[in-house]
Design a protein around this motif. Structure first.
Motif, PDB file in Angstrom:
ATOM      1  N   LEU B 127       0.832  -1.192   0.000  1.00 14.40           N
ATOM      2  CA  LEU B 127       0.000   0.000   0.000  1.00 14.40           C
ATOM      3  C   LEU B 127       0.870   1.246   0.000  1.00 14.40           C
ATOM      4  O   LEU B 127       0.602   2.200  -0.727  1.00 14.40           O
ATOM      5  N   GLN B 128       1.927   1.207   0.812  1.00 15.20           N
ATOM      6  CA  GLN B 128       2.804   2.371   0.865  1.00 15.20           C
ATOM      7  C   GLN B 128       3.452   2.629  -0.481  1.00 15.20           C
ATOM      8  O   GLN B 128       3.686   3.774  -0.870  1.00 15.20           O
ATOM      9  N   ASP B 129       3.732   1.571  -1.192  1.00 19.57           N
ATOM     10  CA  ASP B 129       4.250   1.737  -2.542  1.00 19.57           C
ATOM     11  C   ASP B 129       3.138   2.134  -3.515  1.00 19.57           C
ATOM     12  O   ASP B 129       3.397   2.479  -4.656  1.00 19.57           O
ATOM     13  N   GLY B 130       1.919   2.040  -3.038  1.00 20.72           N
ATOM     14  CA  GLY B 130       0.792   2.448  -3.867  1.00 20.72           C
ATOM     15  C   GLY B 130       0.586   1.564  -5.079  1.00 20.72           C
ATOM     16  O   GLY B 130       0.159   2.015  -6.130  1.00 20.72           O
ATOM     17  N   VAL B 131       0.905   0.320  -4.931  1.00 17.77           N
ATOM     18  CA  VAL B 131       0.804  -0.550  -6.115  1.00 17.77           C
ATOM     19  C   VAL B 131      -0.216  -1.658  -5.960  1.00 17.77           C
ATOM     20  O   VAL B 131      -1.159  -1.552  -5.180  1.00 17.77           O
ATOM     21  N   SER B 132       0.089  -2.717  -6.647  1.00 15.12           N
ATOM     22  CA  SER B 132      -0.920  -3.690  -7.010  1.00 15.12           C
ATOM     23  C   SER B 132      -1.692  -4.328  -5.860  1.00 15.12           C
ATOM     24  O   SER B 132      -2.904  -4.415  -5.919  1.00 15.12           O
ATOM     25  N   TYR B 133      -1.004  -4.741  -4.807  1.00 19.25           N
ATOM     26  CA  TYR B 133      -1.693  -5.597  -3.847  1.00 19.25           C
ATOM     27  C   TYR B 133      -3.031  -5.043  -3.416  1.00 19.25           C
ATOM     28  O   TYR B 133      -4.043  -5.716  -3.453  1.00 19.25           O
ATOM     29  N   TYR B 134      -3.016  -3.794  -3.007  1.00 19.27           N
ATOM     30  CA  TYR B 134      -4.239  -3.314  -2.407  1.00 19.27           C
ATOM     31  C   TYR B 134      -5.399  -3.255  -3.399  1.00 19.27           C
ATOM     32  O   TYR B 134      -6.552  -3.438  -3.047  1.00 19.27           O
ATOM     33  N   GLN B 135      -5.068  -3.001  -4.652  1.00 20.19           N
ATOM     34  CA  GLN B 135      -6.146  -2.983  -5.629  1.00 20.19           C
ATOM     35  C   GLN B 135      -6.723  -4.374  -5.835  1.00 20.19           C
ATOM     36  O   GLN B 135      -7.881  -4.523  -6.154  1.00 20.19           O
ATOM     37  N   GLU B 136      -5.877  -5.354  -5.677  1.00 18.39           N
ATOM     38  CA  GLU B 136      -6.361  -6.695  -6.005  1.00 18.39           C
ATOM     39  C   GLU B 136      -6.888  -7.420  -4.777  1.00 18.39           C
ATOM     40  O   GLU B 136      -8.049  -7.307  -4.415  1.00 18.39           O
ATOM     41  N   GLN B 137      -6.001  -8.151  -4.117  1.00 21.88           N
ATOM     42  CA  GLN B 137      -6.472  -9.011  -3.047  1.00 21.88           C
ATOM     43  C   GLN B 137      -7.010  -8.221  -1.866  1.00 21.88           C
ATOM     44  O   GLN B 137      -8.059  -8.536  -1.315  1.00 21.88           O
ATOM     45  N   GLY B 138      -6.305  -7.209  -1.478  1.00 19.39           N
ATOM     46  CA  GLY B 138      -6.732  -6.440  -0.313  1.00 19.39           C
ATOM     47  C   GLY B 138      -8.098  -5.812  -0.505  1.00 19.39           C
ATOM     48  O   GLY B 138      -8.960  -5.871   0.388  1.00 19.39           O
ATOM     49  N   ARG B 180      -5.961   4.510  -7.636  1.00 17.95           N
ATOM     50  CA  ARG B 180      -6.890   4.873  -6.579  1.00 17.95           C
ATOM     51  C   ARG B 180      -6.536   4.201  -5.248  1.00 17.95           C
ATOM     52  O   ARG B 180      -7.288   4.297  -4.289  1.00 17.95           O
ATOM     53  N   ALA B 181      -5.400   3.525  -5.198  1.00 19.05           N
ATOM     54  CA  ALA B 181      -5.104   2.699  -4.030  1.00 19.05           C
ATOM     55  C   ALA B 181      -5.256   3.459  -2.719  1.00 19.05           C
ATOM     56  O   ALA B 181      -6.001   3.048  -1.835  1.00 19.05           O
ATOM     57  N   SER B 182      -4.542   4.573  -2.595  1.00 15.26           N
ATOM     58  CA  SER B 182      -4.563   5.262  -1.299  1.00 15.26           C
ATOM     59  C   SER B 182      -5.941   5.879  -1.049  1.00 15.26           C
ATOM     60  O   SER B 182      -6.443   5.865   0.067  1.00 15.26           O
ATOM     61  N   ALA B 213     -17.327   5.919  -7.427  1.00 14.15           N
ATOM     62  CA  ALA B 213     -16.055   6.563  -7.761  1.00 14.15           C
ATOM     63  C   ALA B 213     -15.214   5.653  -8.650  1.00 14.15           C
ATOM     64  O   ALA B 213     -14.600   6.100  -9.619  1.00 14.15           O
ATOM     65  N   SER B 214     -15.207   4.357  -8.325  1.00 15.81           N
ATOM     66  CA  SER B 214     -14.494   3.406  -9.165  1.00 15.81           C
ATOM     67  C   SER B 214     -15.067   3.404 -10.573  1.00 15.81           C
ATOM     68  O   SER B 214     -14.341   3.388 -11.563  1.00 15.81           O
ATOM     69  N   ARG B 215     -16.392   3.432 -10.614  1.00 14.39           N
ATOM     70  CA  ARG B 215     -17.025   3.376 -11.937  1.00 14.39           C
ATOM     71  C   ARG B 215     -16.663   4.612 -12.756  1.00 14.39           C
ATOM     72  O   ARG B 215     -16.309   4.509 -13.932  1.00 14.39           O
ATOM     73  N   LYS B 216     -16.721   5.759 -12.115  1.00 17.16           N
ATOM     74  CA  LYS B 216     -16.392   6.990 -12.856  1.00 17.16           C
ATOM     75  C   LYS B 216     -14.942   6.977 -13.302  1.00 17.16           C
ATOM     76  O   LYS B 216     -14.599   7.455 -14.381  1.00 17.16           O
ATOM     77  N   ASN B 217     -14.103   6.447 -12.441  1.00 17.10           N
ATOM     78  CA  ASN B 217     -12.697   6.321 -12.788  1.00 17.10           C
ATOM     79  C   ASN B 217     -12.534   5.502 -14.067  1.00 17.10           C
ATOM     80  O   ASN B 217     -11.751   5.855 -14.950  1.00 17.10           O
ATOM     81  N   ILE B 218     -13.294   4.431 -14.142  1.00 16.26           N
ATOM     82  CA  ILE B 218     -13.233   3.585 -15.342  1.00 16.26           C
ATOM     83  C   ILE B 218     -13.778   4.332 -16.551  1.00 16.26           C
ATOM     84  O   ILE B 218     -13.180   4.312 -17.631  1.00 16.26           O
ATOM     85  N   GLU B 219     -14.894   5.000 -16.351  1.00 20.37           N
ATOM     86  CA  GLU B 219     -15.484   5.743 -17.471  1.00 20.37           C
ATOM     87  C   GLU B 219     -14.486   6.755 -18.037  1.00 20.37           C
ATOM     88  O   GLU B 219     -14.341   6.873 -19.253  1.00 20.37           O
ATOM     89  N   ASN B 220     -13.807   7.436 -17.148  1.00 17.28           N
ATOM     90  CA  ASN B 220     -12.822   8.409 -17.604  1.00 17.28           C
ATOM     91  C   ASN B 220     -11.722   7.744 -18.416  1.00 17.28           C
ATOM     92  O   ASN B 220     -11.336   8.217 -19.480  1.00 17.28           O
ATOM     93  N   LYS B 221     -11.238   6.635 -17.880  1.00 19.48           N
ATOM     94  CA  LYS B 221     -10.176   5.904 -18.565  1.00 19.48           C
ATOM     95  C   LYS B 221     -10.603   5.493 -19.960  1.00 19.48           C
ATOM     96  O   LYS B 221      -9.869   5.633 -20.924  1.00 19.48           O
ATOM     97  N   ILE B 222     -11.818   4.938 -20.028  1.00 26.40           N
ATOM     98  CA  ILE B 222     -12.341   4.482 -21.315  1.00 26.40           C
ATOM     99  C   ILE B 222     -12.415   5.647 -22.285  1.00 26.40           C
ATOM    100  O   ILE B 222     -11.958   5.567 -23.426  1.00 26.40           O
TER     101      ILE B 222
END
Lengths: 230, 230
Positions: B127-138, B180-182, B213-222
């Motif tokens: 999480l402190q690195d702001g990377v993958s784990y927290y988005q996935e399993q956590g 969006r991890a943090s 918020a997650s959904r909007k994040n995706i919409e923006n990305k798309i």
DNA sequence: TAAGTTGTAATTGTCGACAATTATCGCTTG
DNA sequence: CAAGCGATAATTGTCGACAATTACAACTTA
């Protein structure tokens, strides 16, 4: 008389036919809630092979009408008060959201159709008598329109493909013909108004209150029944 | 490493094992999205009979990873943008309600456990690195706790038994590792607070905003992707 | 050439039999 | 007599083969 399940396409295979027969039998209680299902016995009864029967059982399991355990067998789901209330909680969430989406996504034509359906309900003799029809078919028709109007396939699948059967099962087995007919009709009208005005937020709130009212109505009945029977 | 699906009991039959293998293969894209499934071919590949394979296919269909048409065959579900957004709409409704119910129904012990899990996430290197784990399993772990905490079997079935797999599939295939991890962690913390205070209404609102918020994040990305690729 | 048709090949649906697991009943034993 | 154990019966899971349906390709025909 058309099928009342909008997601149900015409059955072709024999497994489909057996599925439909068993579905009705379970919903209406001819196959009792909680009873064990004997594959050899049922297969003989329907004059089909066990493979075909198992195919049908798989579909029954998909709409949560039966439960299977590996190497043990299938049982018809048990109707419990908690189970019923759990379903209403899910319906409140999902149909509320479906209603919001319907307000955003329904075509003008769909809205016109729904209004005319409601107008027809209003003149229906059954509604004026305040009896069965509106609680059963008419009520379901309305909710279907809203769900389909969401144009969200995932919502449609879950609500029409799964929960629908359970709702009907509980209605049959718990014998629910509440005195909410005229009240429910009024609530339906308000919901349609909100949808027609494209007010998604209000539409969701009204639908949630509509379903929550049904749930509370049931809770009261249960409480009453418990205290009187003891 | 324990199984990360709380509804998944230990598999016994070979059909279960095949189901699990295919599930992973589909989720991770080894069996491509939208591809047709040849029963004879797959049966030979797994060294099993078609009957057993079909049993596995039935379970895949139950969690909406494949679609079947009578006399035509099975296809892996297609990953579309609309499909992804549809799922988020359902999640917003259902997990929002699950969160409200969790605030009402979770035991004090469950709440303590969830708090400690979150505390552990906070100190996690990932999480402190702001990377993958927290988005996935956590992230999944957190949402699971809330869903199970609702103590509503119907909610648990739909979310953990069906939608879960689809969510993972989209995450894999669309390669979603958002920044969006943090932010997500902060939102999770607020949600737990509301649950601990037994404030169902607030808990639901916060969870819905979290998912929206997650959904909007995706919409923006798309939208971004579309405009850049054209 | 394009559309429709027909015959063949491949795929899915259904069947009955066998293998593996579970439930039941009677027996033994403390 | 109760509890645990073991053999038998019944049920579920798996298999391979056949029947029914669909997809494909070559051919005919306007």
């Amino acid at each position: 008389m058309a099928s009342n399940n909008p997601t149900q396409q015409e059955a072709i295979t024999t497994a489909d036919k057996i599925f439909q027969k068993m579905q009705i039998a379970i919903v209406e209680g001819d196959i009792p809630s909680g009873s064990k299902i004997s594959e050899p016995e049922l297969a003989k009864q329907f004059q089909i092979s066990r493979s075909t029967l198992r195919e049908a059982l798989n579909r029954l399991e998909k709409c949560h009408l039966i439960e299977r355990k590996a190497n043990v067998g299938s049982r018809v789901i048990e109707c419990t008060v908690k189970g019923l209330l759990d379903i209403y909680v899910v319906r409140e969430a999902l149909e509320g959201m479906a209603c919001r989406q319907a307000a955003l996504n329904m075509t003008d034509e769909e809205i016109v159709d729904m209004k005319s359906m409601l107008a027809q309900h209003a003149t229906s003799k059954d509604l004026q008598d305040g009896v069965s029809y509106y609680q059963e078919q008419g009520d379901l028709d309305f909710h279907y329109r809203v769900i389909l109007g969401s144009h969200n396939q995932e919502l449609i699948n879950i609500l029409c493909g799964q929960l629908y059967h359970l709702v009907r099962m509980y209605r049959c087995q718990f014998g629910m013909n509440s005195p909410r007919a005229s009240k429910a009709f009024t609530e339906h009208s308000r919901i349609v108004e909100a949808i027609a005005e494209r007010d998604g937020e209000l539409a969701e709130i009204l639908m949630r209150r509509h379903i929550a009212a049904s749930r509370k109505n049931i809770e009261n009945k249960i409480a009453l029944k418990d205290s009187s029977s003891v």
